[in-house]
Design a protein around this motif. Structure first.
Motif, PDB file in Angstrom:
ATOM      1  N   ALA A  97       0.812  -1.219   0.000  1.00  0.00           N
ATOM      2  CA  ALA A  97       0.000   0.000   0.000  1.00  0.00           C
ATOM      3  C   ALA A  97       0.842   1.265   0.000  1.00  0.00           C
ATOM      4  O   ALA A  97       0.580   2.192  -0.779  1.00  0.00           O
ATOM      5  CB  ALA A  97      -0.945  -0.014   1.198  1.00  0.00           C
ATOM      6  N   ASP A  98       1.839   1.329   0.872  1.00  0.00           N
ATOM      7  CA  ASP A  98       2.639   2.561   0.983  1.00  0.00           C
ATOM      8  C   ASP A  98       3.384   2.870  -0.310  1.00  0.00           C
ATOM      9  O   ASP A  98       3.430   4.028  -0.752  1.00  0.00           O
ATOM     10  CB  ASP A  98       3.636   2.438   2.138  1.00  0.00           C
ATOM     11  CG  ASP A  98       2.948   2.439   3.502  1.00  0.00           C
ATOM     12  OD1 ASP A  98       1.784   2.877   3.568  1.00  0.00           O
ATOM     13  OD2 ASP A  98       3.568   1.991   4.477  1.00  0.00           O
ATOM     14  N   ILE A 101       0.873   4.106  -2.922  1.00  0.00           N
ATOM     15  CA  ILE A 101       0.505   5.500  -2.674  1.00  0.00           C
ATOM     16  C   ILE A 101       1.606   6.445  -3.161  1.00  0.00           C
ATOM     17  O   ILE A 101       1.336   7.457  -3.817  1.00  0.00           O
ATOM     18  CB  ILE A 101       0.232   5.723  -1.172  1.00  0.00           C
ATOM     19  CG1 ILE A 101      -1.055   5.017  -0.761  1.00  0.00           C
ATOM     20  CG2 ILE A 101       0.142   7.225  -0.855  1.00  0.00           C
ATOM     21  CD1 ILE A 101      -1.312   5.025   0.736  1.00  0.00           C
ATOM     22  N   ASN A 128     -10.740  -2.792   2.966  1.00  0.00           N
ATOM     23  CA  ASN A 128     -10.304  -2.084   4.171  1.00  0.00           C
ATOM     24  C   ASN A 128      -9.253  -1.009   3.904  1.00  0.00           C
ATOM     25  O   ASN A 128      -8.977  -0.185   4.777  1.00  0.00           O
ATOM     26  CB  ASN A 128      -9.745  -3.089   5.183  1.00  0.00           C
ATOM     27  CG  ASN A 128     -10.774  -4.101   5.626  1.00  0.00           C
ATOM     28  OD1 ASN A 128     -11.913  -3.750   5.928  1.00  0.00           O
ATOM     29  ND2 ASN A 128     -10.399  -5.366   5.662  1.00  0.00           N
ATOM     30  N   VAL A 129      -8.653  -1.031   2.703  1.00  0.00           N
ATOM     31  CA  VAL A 129      -7.551  -0.099   2.439  1.00  0.00           C
ATOM     32  C   VAL A 129      -7.724   0.714   1.159  1.00  0.00           C
ATOM     33  O   VAL A 129      -7.054   1.737   0.992  1.00  0.00           O
ATOM     34  CB  VAL A 129      -6.194  -0.853   2.356  1.00  0.00           C
ATOM     35  CG1 VAL A 129      -5.897  -1.566   3.660  1.00  0.00           C
ATOM     36  CG2 VAL A 129      -6.177  -1.825   1.184  1.00  0.00           C
ATOM     37  N   TYR A 130      -8.601   0.277   0.263  1.00  0.00           N
ATOM     38  CA  TYR A 130      -8.664   0.897  -1.065  1.00  0.00           C
ATOM     39  C   TYR A 130      -8.961   2.398  -0.993  1.00  0.00           C
ATOM     40  O   TYR A 130      -8.276   3.211  -1.618  1.00  0.00           O
ATOM     41  CB  TYR A 130      -9.708   0.199  -1.933  1.00  0.00           C
ATOM     42  CG  TYR A 130      -9.854   0.798  -3.316  1.00  0.00           C
ATOM     43  CD1 TYR A 130      -8.798   0.737  -4.239  1.00  0.00           C
ATOM     44  CD2 TYR A 130     -11.031   1.445  -3.708  1.00  0.00           C
ATOM     45  CE1 TYR A 130      -8.916   1.297  -5.505  1.00  0.00           C
ATOM     46  CE2 TYR A 130     -11.159   1.990  -4.976  1.00  0.00           C
ATOM     47  CZ  TYR A 130     -10.102   1.921  -5.865  1.00  0.00           C
ATOM     48  OH  TYR A 130     -10.228   2.476  -7.117  1.00  0.00           O
ATOM     49  N   ALA A 131      -9.981   2.769  -0.211  1.00  0.00           N
ATOM     50  CA  ALA A 131     -10.336   4.190  -0.119  1.00  0.00           C
ATOM     51  C   ALA A 131      -9.173   5.001   0.440  1.00  0.00           C
ATOM     52  O   ALA A 131      -8.883   6.110  -0.035  1.00  0.00           O
ATOM     53  CB  ALA A 131     -11.580   4.362   0.757  1.00  0.00           C
ATOM     54  N   GLU A 132      -8.481   4.450   1.421  1.00  0.00           N
ATOM     55  CA  GLU A 132      -7.344   5.145   2.025  1.00  0.00           C
ATOM     56  C   GLU A 132      -6.190   5.282   1.037  1.00  0.00           C
ATOM     57  O   GLU A 132      -5.549   6.338   0.963  1.00  0.00           O
ATOM     58  CB  GLU A 132      -6.886   4.378   3.265  1.00  0.00           C
ATOM     59  CG  GLU A 132      -5.712   5.011   3.994  1.00  0.00           C
ATOM     60  CD  GLU A 132      -5.278   4.200   5.203  1.00  0.00           C
ATOM     61  OE1 GLU A 132      -4.141   4.420   5.668  1.00  0.00           O
ATOM     62  OE2 GLU A 132      -6.060   3.361   5.673  1.00  0.00           O
ATOM     63  N   VAL A 133      -5.930   4.234   0.279  1.00  0.00           N
ATOM     64  CA  VAL A 133      -4.849   4.267  -0.711  1.00  0.00           C
ATOM     65  C   VAL A 133      -5.133   5.319  -1.779  1.00  0.00           C
ATOM     66  O   VAL A 133      -4.256   6.114  -2.138  1.00  0.00           O
ATOM     67  CB  VAL A 133      -4.647   2.880  -1.358  1.00  0.00           C
ATOM     68  CG1 VAL A 133      -3.732   2.976  -2.585  1.00  0.00           C
ATOM     69  CG2 VAL A 133      -4.060   1.899  -0.352  1.00  0.00           C
ATOM     70  N   ALA A 135      -7.173   7.944  -1.607  1.00  0.00           N
ATOM     71  CA  ALA A 135      -7.140   9.293  -1.020  1.00  0.00           C
ATOM     72  C   ALA A 135      -5.706   9.735  -0.780  1.00  0.00           C
ATOM     73  O   ALA A 135      -5.340  10.886  -1.067  1.00  0.00           O
ATOM     74  CB  ALA A 135      -7.932   9.316   0.288  1.00  0.00           C
ATOM     75  N   GLY A 136      -4.873   8.823  -0.272  1.00  0.00           N
ATOM     76  CA  GLY A 136      -3.473   9.151  -0.040  1.00  0.00           C
ATOM     77  C   GLY A 136      -2.708   9.432  -1.315  1.00  0.00           C
ATOM     78  O   GLY A 136      -1.682  10.117  -1.297  1.00  0.00           O
ATOM     79  N   SER A 137      -3.227   8.910  -2.434  1.00  0.00           N
ATOM     80  CA  SER A 137      -2.590   9.115  -3.737  1.00  0.00           C
ATOM     81  C   SER A 137      -3.108  10.357  -4.450  1.00  0.00           C
ATOM     82  O   SER A 137      -2.685  10.655  -5.570  1.00  0.00           O
ATOM     83  CB  SER A 137      -2.831   7.887  -4.628  1.00  0.00           C
ATOM     84  OG  SER A 137      -2.376   6.711  -4.006  1.00  0.00           O
TER      85      SER A 137
END
Length: 272
Positions: A97-98, A101, A128-133, A135-137
């Protein structure tokens, strides 16, 4: 007898070469397709929109390929970049993920970066991570919603996106609620077979993915998947003033092979 043996050996060799090409060469052969939509006049704006779809990051298609994708996108100098779903193939088995991003953040698009959910973005723990990834991108995730983008010369583009049609709760009507009549409208839908009603809602262009173009192009025997059986690849007319484009994607799923369907980035120059 010798001739028959030679024919068999030749066929086996040909099959081996084709398999090697399909597994090791074509899946990494990035192509860029350019399209011009609308009539370009002095009174109109030309907006460059790039569509990425179905990256399916996995052990057979790692972030090394994502570096090439990001570089290719920035070289095209887009105004807008959209991603029509399926970032990781199976997040539980491969999901840096990191690093993802960091790389997606490098994509430059002055009028914005937008994304929608794909079916693989719900599976393998990716939900659990897609929206965060995204948004972080720097990508705005459109979930049955839209964004009105102001252009020059008082022109507007309305960019809408719906939830995944296999595992989400899509609504084209909800996504188009904020559209104004004068705006050129683009709708993002991961699965293409659900968008026929878009033409009745004033959508000019629908962008989808999901099909991978079958991954293997078998003449007269198309390889299809759920909700991508009617529309498989390329342009389709949804009405007199509405078009659908089905992107054949960048990565692979199930089997890491592509034959006759190389990974693609689609570049649209929209005259609005």
């Amino acid at each position: 007898m010798k001739k028959l043996i030679l024919i068999c050996i030749s066929l086996l060799a040909l099959g081996g070469c084709l398999a090697a090409y399909g597994f090791f060469i074509e899946p990494k052969r990035l192509t860029i397709k350019h399209f011009e939509l609308g009539e370009n006049t002095a009174e109109q704006n030309t907006v460059r929109l790039i569509q990425l779809s179905d990256i399916h990051l996995q052990k057979a298609y790692t972030t090394e390929q994502l570096v090439k994708i990001v570089t290719a996108v920035n070289q095209e100098k887009p105004d807008i970049v959209v991603f029509t779903g399926d970032l990781f193939d199976n997040y539980a088995t491969y999901g840096p993920a990191d690093e993802t991003i960091e790389l997606l953040s490098q994509i430059e698009a002055p009028l914005g970066k937008y994304a929608i959910w794909g079916n693989h973005d719900y599976g393998g723990g990716a939900v659990n991570v897609y929206a965060e990834v995204m948004a972080g991108s720097g990508f705005q995730l459109l979930e049955n919603s839209g964004q009105l983008i102001e252009l020059t010369n008082q022109k507007k583009l309305y960019l809408a996106g719906i939830d995944d049609s296999l595992f989400g709760n899509p609504s084209i009507e909800a996504a188009m609620t904020s559209r104004t009549e004068e705006a050129y409208s683009v709708l993002l839908s991961h699965e293409p077979d659900v968008v026929d009603s878009a033409a009745d809602l004033g959508v000019s262009l629908v962008l989808s993915g999901h099909s991978h173009g079958g991954q293997v192009n078998i003449p007269f025997f198309p390889v299809t998947t759920a909700l991508a059986e009617k529309y498989i690849s390329g342009f389709y007319s949804l009405g007199s003033e509405s078009q659908l484009y089905v992107n054949t994607g960048l990565g692979t799923t199930m089997i890491p092979v592509r034959i006759g369907v190389p990974p693609q980035i689609a570049v649209f120059d929209l005259s609005i």
